[in-house]
Motif scaffolding. Structure first.
Motif, PDB file in Angstrom:
ATOM      1  N   PRO A   1       0.852  -1.297   0.027  1.00  0.00           N
ATOM      2  CA  PRO A   1      -0.029   0.006  -0.097  1.00  0.00           C
ATOM      3  C   PRO A   1       0.904   1.431  -0.027  1.00  0.00           C
ATOM      4  O   PRO A   1       2.028   1.253   0.507  1.00  0.00           O
ATOM      5  CB  PRO A   1      -0.837  -0.264   1.368  1.00  0.00           C
ATOM      6  CG  PRO A   1       0.039  -1.079   2.112  1.00  0.00           C
ATOM      7  CD  PRO A   1       0.704  -2.078   1.316  1.00  0.00           C
ATOM      8  N   ALA A   2       0.337   2.304  -0.342  1.00  0.00           N
ATOM      9  CA  ALA A   2       0.861   3.580  -0.572  1.00  0.00           C
ATOM     10  C   ALA A   2       1.562   3.756   0.848  1.00  0.00           C
ATOM     11  O   ALA A   2       0.768   3.744   2.052  1.00  0.00           O
ATOM     12  CB  ALA A   2       0.126   4.718  -1.213  1.00  0.00           C
ATOM     13  N   SER A   3       2.765   4.283   0.858  1.00  0.00           N
ATOM     14  CA  SER A   3       3.398   4.662   2.110  1.00  0.00           C
ATOM     15  C   SER A   3       3.530   5.903   2.387  1.00  0.00           C
ATOM     16  O   SER A   3       3.443   6.788   1.825  1.00  0.00           O
ATOM     17  CB  SER A   3       4.692   4.061   2.132  1.00  0.00           C
ATOM     18  OG  SER A   3       5.796   4.695   2.210  1.00  0.00           O
ATOM     19  N   THR A   4       3.496   6.190   3.833  1.00  0.00           N
ATOM     20  CA  THR A   4       3.825   7.643   4.274  1.00  0.00           C
ATOM     21  C   THR A   4       5.325   7.628   4.797  1.00  0.00           C
ATOM     22  O   THR A   4       5.455   8.488   5.986  1.00  0.00           O
ATOM     23  CB  THR A   4       3.035   8.083   5.291  1.00  0.00           C
ATOM     24  OG1 THR A   4       2.749   6.921   6.436  1.00  0.00           O
ATOM     25  CG2 THR A   4       1.402   7.970   4.809  1.00  0.00           C
TER      26      THR A   4
ATOM     27  N   ALA B   1     -14.296   3.033  -7.433  1.00  0.00           N
ATOM     28  CA  ALA B   1     -12.726   3.125  -6.422  1.00  0.00           C
ATOM     29  C   ALA B   1     -12.983   3.683  -5.057  1.00  0.00           C
ATOM     30  O   ALA B   1     -13.617   4.700  -4.971  1.00  0.00           O
ATOM     31  CB  ALA B   1     -11.869   3.966  -6.953  1.00  0.00           C
ATOM     32  N   ARG B   2     -12.660   2.725  -4.099  1.00  0.00           N
ATOM     33  CA  ARG B   2     -13.173   2.952  -2.659  1.00  0.00           C
ATOM     34  C   ARG B   2     -12.005   3.312  -1.895  1.00  0.00           C
ATOM     35  O   ARG B   2     -10.930   2.394  -2.126  1.00  0.00           O
ATOM     36  CB  ARG B   2     -14.319   2.293  -2.217  1.00  0.00           C
ATOM     37  CG  ARG B   2     -15.532   2.168  -2.688  1.00  0.00           C
ATOM     38  CD  ARG B   2     -16.722   1.412  -2.239  1.00  0.00           C
ATOM     39  NE  ARG B   2     -18.106   1.515  -2.799  1.00  0.00           N
ATOM     40  CZ  ARG B   2     -18.810   2.330  -2.276  1.00  0.00           C
ATOM     41  NH1 ARG B   2     -18.518   2.978  -1.481  1.00  0.00           N
ATOM     42  NH2 ARG B   2     -19.939   2.318  -3.105  1.00  0.00           N
TER      43      ARG B   2
ATOM     44  N   GLN C   1      -1.809   2.570  -9.794  1.00  0.00           N
ATOM     45  CA  GLN C   1      -2.923   1.947  -8.973  1.00  0.00           C
ATOM     46  C   GLN C   1      -4.274   2.554  -9.184  1.00  0.00           C
ATOM     47  O   GLN C   1      -4.461   3.504 -10.262  1.00  0.00           O
ATOM     48  CB  GLN C   1      -2.210   2.692  -7.563  1.00  0.00           C
ATOM     49  CG  GLN C   1      -1.347   2.189  -6.638  1.00  0.00           C
ATOM     50  CD  GLN C   1      -1.069   2.471  -5.175  1.00  0.00           C
ATOM     51  OE1 GLN C   1      -1.410   3.809  -4.993  1.00  0.00           O
ATOM     52  NE2 GLN C   1      -0.925   1.583  -4.346  1.00  0.00           N
ATOM     53  N   ALA C   2      -5.186   1.832  -8.759  1.00  0.00           N
ATOM     54  CA  ALA C   2      -6.548   2.055  -9.279  1.00  0.00           C
ATOM     55  C   ALA C   2      -7.119   3.565  -9.125  1.00  0.00           C
ATOM     56  O   ALA C   2      -7.792   4.059  -9.847  1.00  0.00           O
ATOM     57  CB  ALA C   2      -7.596   1.194  -8.634  1.00  0.00           C
TER      58      ALA C   2
ATOM     59  N   SER D   1     -10.599  -1.562  -4.567  1.00  0.00           N
ATOM     60  CA  SER D   1      -9.956  -1.029  -3.630  1.00  0.00           C
ATOM     61  C   SER D   1      -9.097   0.075  -4.355  1.00  0.00           C
ATOM     62  O   SER D   1      -8.436  -0.208  -5.308  1.00  0.00           O
ATOM     63  CB  SER D   1      -8.948  -1.690  -2.940  1.00  0.00           C
ATOM     64  OG  SER D   1      -7.956  -1.207  -1.887  1.00  0.00           O
ATOM     65  N   ALA D   2      -8.950   1.445  -3.827  1.00  0.00           N
ATOM     66  CA  ALA D   2      -8.359   2.427  -4.730  1.00  0.00           C
ATOM     67  C   ALA D   2      -6.735   2.260  -4.459  1.00  0.00           C
ATOM     68  O   ALA D   2      -5.960   2.751  -5.400  1.00  0.00           O
ATOM     69  CB  ALA D   2      -8.405   3.789  -3.928  1.00  0.00           C
ATOM     70  N   ASP D   3      -6.113   1.511  -3.642  1.00  0.00           N
ATOM     71  CA  ASP D   3      -4.823   1.199  -3.622  1.00  0.00           C
ATOM     72  C   ASP D   3      -4.479  -0.261  -4.471  1.00  0.00           C
ATOM     73  O   ASP D   3      -3.347  -0.895  -4.310  1.00  0.00           O
ATOM     74  CB  ASP D   3      -4.174   1.104  -2.262  1.00  0.00           C
ATOM     75  CG  ASP D   3      -4.765   0.164  -1.286  1.00  0.00           C
ATOM     76  OD1 ASP D   3      -5.622  -0.556  -1.847  1.00  0.00           O
ATOM     77  OD2 ASP D   3      -4.443   0.111  -0.200  1.00  0.00           O
ATOM     78  N   GLY D   4      -5.307  -0.824  -5.076  1.00  0.00           N
ATOM     79  CA  GLY D   4      -5.180  -1.835  -5.878  1.00  0.00           C
ATOM     80  C   GLY D   4      -4.564  -1.547  -7.089  1.00  0.00           C
ATOM     81  O   GLY D   4      -4.317  -0.307  -7.564  1.00  0.00           O
ATOM     82  N   MET D   5      -4.124  -2.412  -7.931  1.00  0.00           N
ATOM     83  CA  MET D   5      -3.136  -2.251  -9.198  1.00  0.00           C
ATOM     84  C   MET D   5      -4.037  -2.164 -10.205  1.00  0.00           C
ATOM     85  O   MET D   5      -5.072  -3.043 -10.376  1.00  0.00           O
ATOM     86  CB  MET D   5      -2.209  -3.301  -9.226  1.00  0.00           C
ATOM     87  CG  MET D   5      -1.161  -3.168  -8.108  1.00  0.00           C
ATOM     88  SD  MET D   5      -0.613  -1.626  -7.514  1.00  0.00           S
ATOM     89  CE  MET D   5       0.173  -1.084  -9.047  1.00  0.00           C
TER      90      MET D   5
END
Length: 362
Positions: free
Chosen positions: A6-9, A330-331, A290-291, A309-313
């Motif tokens: 997942p997108a990281s911070t 996209a959620r 990402q989605a 999922s918005a963080d899906g590919m």
């Protein structure tokens, strides 16, 4: 399940583990080159001088940070120094020079007793060789580190049962390693490393001995576990596609040196040199998307559309869009709708990514 970490911070996250000016030199007198009372370290010429004088610089002036909750991948070809760096970070191998800091403490300055305590309580390690004890059952292998810590039997079993469930080995607790598949044995190794609840998790090519199908399944398991635990991870691999799936950031090594550090997308779109470009040249651009990047603002009620999922590919959306040409919703992680994904919006996002790559190349 998403196909990438997942997108990281990490940019805002605290630093968990760091190294500075890290060297590992093999030979008769490696310490000679780092006697600062007599010599200043001339990095550009020092490694070549070592080679001329019958020394082997396996790690050359390496430095990077690993943030809390980050999956930091180190990759390179065989002999590039990636595994040696991991062993220096964990002090399985003593570095010749430099600094390794864990939570602000210098690991290279620790006494043997303090280092043992750190390894037992703060580090988890998984290697290509599963390293299971064949005479012990699954649960006995998993609780072995806790036994070394002197934790009571009941507490050991309670902790083991939690990680057995986490890695999907329920019902196999009494089996012996010889009765397990390669993928199941690796799950035992992962569970054993996690049972101590480590702060930092080292994985050195943990899936490379597995066949391709099992390897991908284990990558999926790794991503699922990381989404739950959010460990600080140093992951070693020589496979860029594997790194692409799991990395928040990555370092590419060559001949003992770090060539470039960045996110997978940064390395693909902005390679530092031809060596990095060759590593990334076969990666389909769709694997970078990402989605969320394919979504357009929602028009009207999207509740009837299948959710993704918005963080899906993006590559996982193709089959779904073929079945649902009207689009997908996209959620985000909380279930809020971020936008609508259609075949046209997917193509537009891919075209934009290709244009960006062409622009950077020029």
């Amino acid at each position: 399940m998403t196909d990438q970490a997942p997108a990281s911070t990490t940019a805002a996250a605290a630093v968990k583990l760091s190294c500075r000016n890290l060297w590992k030199v093999y030979g008769p007198r490696p310490e000679y080159y780092f006697d600062t009372s007599g010599y200043a370290i001339d990095v550009p010429g020092l490694a070549e001088r070592m080679r001329r004088e019958a020394h082997v610089p396996a790690v050359i002036d390496v430095g990077f940070d690993v943030h809390v909750g980050e999956t930091f991948v180190i990759m390179g070809l065989s002999g590039s120094g990636k595994s040696t760096v991991a062993r220096c970070l964990s002090r399985l191998v003593d570095a010749s020079h430099g600094e390794v800091m864990l939570d602000g403490e210098d690991l290279l300055a620790m006494s043997p007793r303090a280092l043992i305590d750190v390894r037992r309580h703060k580090m988890g390690m998984v290697f290509q060789n599963f390293g299971l004890m064949p005479h012990l059952s699954v649960i006995e292998n998993i609780v072995f580190p806790l036994k070394l810590q002197g934790i009571p039997l009941a507490e050991r079993r309670q902790k083991a049962e939690r990680v057995i469930e986490l890695v999907g080995l329920e019902g196999r607790e009494g089996a012996f390693p010889g009765q397990l598949s390669g993928g199941q044995q690796q799950r035992v190794g992962i569970a054993r490393s996690l049972v101590v609840e480590p702060d930092v998790w080292f994985l050195d090519e943990p899936f490379s001995a597995l066949d391709p199908l099992i390897r991908r399944q284990m990558q999926d398991e790794f991503l699922r576990i990381q989404r739950v635990l959010r460990k600080s991870i140093v992951f070693i691999t020589h496979d860029f596609l594997e790194a692409l799936r799991i990395a928040d950031r990555m370092a590419i090594m060559r001949d003992g040196k770090v060539v470039q550090i960045g996110t997978p997308t940064e390395l693909i779109l902005n390679p530092a040199d031809d060596y990095v470009a060759r590593f990334t040249s076969e990666v389909p651009r769709i694997r970078l998307l990402q989605a969320a990047a394919c979504a357009v603002p929602a028009q009207g009620d999207l509740s009837a559309l299948p959710a993704v999922s918005a963080d899906g590919m993006a590559e996982d959306l193709i089959a779904q869009l073929a079945k649902n040409p009207d689009g997908l919703a996209a959620r985000d992680g909380s279930g809020a709708v971020l936008g609508k994904i259609t075949p046209a919006s997917l193509i537009t996002a891919l075209a934009a990514l290709g244009s960006e790559a062409d622009h950077d190349a020029s």
